[in-house]
Design an enzyme around this catalytic site. Structure first.
Site, PDB file in Angstrom:
ATOM      1  N   CYS A   6       0.846  -1.205   0.000  1.00 33.11           N
ATOM      2  CA  CYS A   6       0.000   0.000   0.000  1.00 33.11           C
ATOM      3  C   CYS A   6       0.880   1.252   0.000  1.00 33.11           C
ATOM      4  O   CYS A   6       1.701   1.442   0.894  1.00 33.11           O
ATOM      5  CB  CYS A   6      -0.929  -0.030   1.213  1.00 33.11           C
ATOM      6  N   CYS A   9       0.479   3.327   3.201  1.00 35.29           N
ATOM      7  CA  CYS A   9       1.169   2.738   4.350  1.00 35.29           C
ATOM      8  C   CYS A   9       2.669   3.012   4.256  1.00 35.29           C
ATOM      9  O   CYS A   9       3.325   3.247   5.280  1.00 35.29           O
ATOM     10  CB  CYS A   9       0.916   1.237   4.432  1.00 35.29           C
ATOM     11  N   ASP A  32      -1.442  16.310  -1.843  1.00 33.58           N
ATOM     12  CA  ASP A  32      -1.645  15.373  -2.958  1.00 33.58           C
ATOM     13  C   ASP A  32      -0.587  15.637  -4.031  1.00 33.58           C
ATOM     14  O   ASP A  32      -0.263  16.780  -4.347  1.00 33.58           O
ATOM     15  CB  ASP A  32      -3.057  15.554  -3.545  1.00 33.58           C
ATOM     16  N   GLY A  95     -14.437   6.073  -7.856  1.00 33.50           N
ATOM     17  CA  GLY A  95     -13.201   6.664  -8.374  1.00 33.50           C
ATOM     18  C   GLY A  95     -12.015   6.519  -7.447  1.00 33.50           C
ATOM     19  O   GLY A  95     -11.034   7.250  -7.579  1.00 33.50           O
ATOM     20  N   HIS A 100      -6.421   2.781   0.387  1.00 30.69           N
ATOM     21  CA  HIS A 100      -6.186   3.092   1.804  1.00 30.69           C
ATOM     22  C   HIS A 100      -7.069   4.305   2.073  1.00 30.69           C
ATOM     23  O   HIS A 100      -6.912   5.347   1.408  1.00 30.69           O
ATOM     24  CB  HIS A 100      -4.687   3.390   2.031  1.00 30.69           C
ATOM     25  N   HIS A 102      -8.822   7.556   2.606  1.00 26.10           N
ATOM     26  CA  HIS A 102      -8.267   8.917   2.652  1.00 26.10           C
ATOM     27  C   HIS A 102      -9.364   9.912   2.339  1.00 26.10           C
ATOM     28  O   HIS A 102     -10.317   9.619   1.611  1.00 26.10           O
ATOM     29  CB  HIS A 102      -7.111   9.072   1.658  1.00 26.10           C
ATOM     30  N   HIS A 104      -9.992  13.720   0.817  1.00 29.05           N
ATOM     31  CA  HIS A 104      -9.432  14.843   0.058  1.00 29.05           C
ATOM     32  C   HIS A 104      -9.923  16.148   0.688  1.00 29.05           C
ATOM     33  O   HIS A 104     -11.116  16.296   0.972  1.00 29.05           O
ATOM     34  CB  HIS A 104      -9.912  14.818  -1.397  1.00 29.05           C
TER      35      HIS A 104
END
Ligand code: 5GP
Ligand code: ZN
Length: 119
Positions: A6, A9, A32, A95, A100, A102, A104
């Site tokens: 991952c 990770c 990002d 999408g 993992h 998250h 945005h």
């Protein structure tokens, strides 16, 4: 617990670099790599959860911390008063590209119409 293949990770472990914004015992926030707005941060649990669909009753505290800390990070980044958008993509129809969980955090300029994706 982490997942060995991952990306996020590996970021948590420090094996892949990131532009870190915030860290505590539960969460990590970083910019990002392909921003879609002037400010585009990700907020992730350090624990590996594949998606929002992985959240169980035992994760309620984590879910609360994730949202409350995201609001804190938005204030720290100076975008709270102008506003921002938070998005959690889940699964292929949602999408989600990185498996993992998250969140945005998008702001720093007017965020376009729903749904913001990598243009
Ligand atoms: P998703 O489509 O899964 O909701 O969003 C995953 C996000 O992770 C994308 O916006 C993508 O640009 C970002 N991303 C993927 N790999 C990396 C990376 O190695 N570092 C950083 N900082 N962001 C990444
Ligand atoms: Zn992970």
């Amino acid at each position: 617990m982490s997942s060995s293949d991952c990306i996020f990770c590996k970021i948590v472990a420090g094996d892949i670099p990131c532009r870190s914004i915030y860290e505590d015992d539960w969460l990590l926030s970083f910019y990002d790599i392909h921003p879609v707005t002037p400010i585009h941060a990700l907020v992730i649990p350090k624990q590996h959860l594949t998606s929002l669909d992985d959240l169980a009753g035992t994760d309620r505290s984590l879910a609360g911390v994730l949202l409350e800390r995201t609001a804190f990070i938005a204030r720290q980044l100076g975008i709270a008063s102008s506003g921002y958008r938070t998005i959690v993509n889940t699964g292929s129809d949602g999408g989600q590209e990185v498996a993992h969980l998250h969140l945005h955090l998008l702001g720093g300029g007017r965020v376009g119409p729903m749904v913001a994706r990598h243009p």
